[in-house]
Design a protein around this motif. Structure first.
Motif, PDB file in Angstrom:
ATOM      1  N   UNK A  25       0.861  -1.187   0.000  1.00 28.42           N
ATOM      2  CA  UNK A  25       0.000   0.000   0.000  1.00 28.42           C
ATOM      3  C   UNK A  25       0.895   1.234   0.000  1.00 28.42           C
ATOM      4  N   UNK A  26       0.530   2.235  -0.815  1.00 27.47           N
ATOM      5  CA  UNK A  26       1.387   3.414  -0.984  1.00 27.47           C
ATOM      6  C   UNK A  26       0.495   4.607  -1.276  1.00 27.47           C
ATOM      7  N   UNK A  27       0.797   5.754  -0.657  1.00 24.31           N
ATOM      8  CA  UNK A  27      -0.005   6.955  -0.843  1.00 24.31           C
ATOM      9  C   UNK A  27       0.898   8.156  -1.116  1.00 24.31           C
ATOM     10  N   UNK A  28       0.528   8.944  -2.124  1.00 23.14           N
ATOM     11  CA  UNK A  28       1.236  10.178  -2.450  1.00 23.14           C
ATOM     12  C   UNK A  28       0.284  11.345  -2.235  1.00 23.14           C
ATOM     13  N   UNK A  29       0.603  12.215  -1.286  1.00 24.13           N
ATOM     14  CA  UNK A  29      -0.248  13.364  -1.009  1.00 24.13           C
ATOM     15  C   UNK A  29       0.077  14.502  -1.957  1.00 24.13           C
ATOM     16  N   UNK A  30      -0.924  15.288  -2.266  1.00 24.98           N
ATOM     17  CA  UNK A  30      -0.747  16.432  -3.159  1.00 24.98           C
ATOM     18  C   UNK A  30       0.208  17.444  -2.534  1.00 24.98           C
ATOM     19  N   UNK A  31       1.078  18.020  -3.377  1.00 24.02           N
ATOM     20  CA  UNK A  31       1.962  19.074  -2.919  1.00 24.02           C
ATOM     21  C   UNK A  31       3.137  18.615  -2.093  1.00 24.02           C
ATOM     22  N   UNK A  32       3.565  17.364  -2.271  1.00 22.59           N
ATOM     23  CA  UNK A  32       4.685  16.832  -1.503  1.00 22.59           C
ATOM     24  C   UNK A  32       5.808  16.378  -2.432  1.00 22.59           C
ATOM     25  N   UNK A  33       7.023  16.299  -1.871  1.00 21.20           N
ATOM     26  CA  UNK A  33       8.120  15.592  -2.525  1.00 21.20           C
ATOM     27  C   UNK A  33       8.380  14.343  -1.705  1.00 21.20           C
ATOM     28  N   UNK A  34       8.247  13.188  -2.337  1.00 17.29           N
ATOM     29  CA  UNK A  34       8.479  11.911  -1.681  1.00 17.29           C
ATOM     30  C   UNK A  34       9.679  11.232  -2.334  1.00 17.29           C
ATOM     31  N   UNK A  35      10.623  10.780  -1.527  1.00 15.70           N
ATOM     32  CA  UNK A  35      11.764  10.023  -2.041  1.00 15.70           C
ATOM     33  C   UNK A  35      11.643   8.586  -1.574  1.00 15.70           C
ATOM     34  N   UNK A  36      11.733   7.654  -2.526  1.00 13.98           N
ATOM     35  CA  UNK A  36      11.712   6.227  -2.221  1.00 13.98           C
ATOM     36  C   UNK A  36      13.150   5.747  -2.155  1.00 13.98           C
TER      37      UNK A  36
END
Length: 276
Positions: A25-36
């Motif tokens: 399960x994975x979620x990306x919120x609006x207006x964010x920078x996410x690094x995997x």
């Protein structure tokens, strides 16, 4: 609460019979920078490919703005989601302007051909990346850092609000890595782009991303702010690495200082050493 732009539910991804990601399960919120982040082979790039609809899911599904991405038209997805794969290759002899113009393809149709809006979008994208003066040069005449800027320009020309970047700093020296990530940060802060990127350098990930997701063996082990994720116990569990995590007074982020691998391969004893 900010709604998620991208979501993955119970995701299973495989190459043939080899399952790489299972039940994720994975979620990306609006207006964010996410690094995997995570070790080689843990499924980072595979996850990004699935989020960008570049590979099918074996189980589960990906939602883009609440809709199943596999049920959306390709052109519709491309207007919202820009994907920069790992080490992309341009056709030989293609100019910078021609490559960036390809980002406008989702906006073309039989009733809508190239227009002044497309010209403006390409010019703006080149301006953002500082590549305007290189517009008529061929891609193969550029440095590695410049090429990465051109590919990001193409993604920007799409006009998408979400960018997926798979190892955008690969093969670049440290100065050019910082250049590319400074650009990503500007796109986030000044243009409101939501960004998900795969990075290997943990300290750069902590500096540029507001959220980190650590993966191991196709599963998410930790997610949260850099201070929450970059811990000595996580580094030991995920990377099999002994390290100290200290405070970086310049970036106000965690700074990883590697000590060594937890399970070193013993150094072979030579015959001459045994005889003394």
């Amino acid at each position: 609460m900010i709604p998620p732009r991208l979501e993955a539910h119970d995701l299973q991804l495989a190459y043939g019979d080899n399952i790489v990601v299972d039940g994720l399960d994975f979620t990306v919120l609006d207006g964010t920078i996410t690094a995997v982040i995570g070790p080689n082979g843990c499924g980072k790039s595979t996850l990004l490919r699935a989020l960008g609809r570049l590979m099918p899911t074996k189980q589960g599904h990906v939602l883009l703005d609440g809709r199943r991405i596999d049920k959306m038209a390709t052109r519709e997805v491309a207007k919202v989601l820009g994907v920069l794969p790992q080490a992309p290759i341009a056709p030989e002899g293609l100019t910078v302007a021609d490559l960036v113009a390809r980002g406008r393809h989702p906006h073309q149709a039989w009733y809508r051909q190239w227009s002044s809006d497309d010209e403006d979008a390409v010019a703006e994208a080149l301006g953002w990346t500082g590549m305007t003066e290189f517009a008529e040069r061929t891609i193969d005449a550029l440095s590695g850092g410049q090429r990465q800027r051109v590919w990001i320009s193409m993604a920007l020309a799409q006009g998408t609000e979400v960018l997926l970047l798979d190892e955008p700093t690969t093969f670049l020296d440290l100065a050019h890595q910082v250049d590319v990530l400074d650009l990503v940060e500007r796109l986030h802060h000044e243009a409101g782009r939501t960004v998900v990127m795969v990075l290997h350098d943990l300290n750069l990930a902590a500096r540029y991303a507001g959220r980190l997701v650590a993966m191991k063996d196709g599963a998410i082990v930790a997610s949260g702010t850099p201070h929450e994720v970059l811990t000595e116990s996580m580094l030991s569990e995920v990377f099999d690495l002994d390290a100290k995590v200290v405070f970086d007074p310049v970036a106000n982020t965690p700074l990883v200082i590697p000590i060594g691998r937890r399970h070193r391969v013993p150094t072979p004893v030579s015959a001459s050493s045994r005889s003394t």
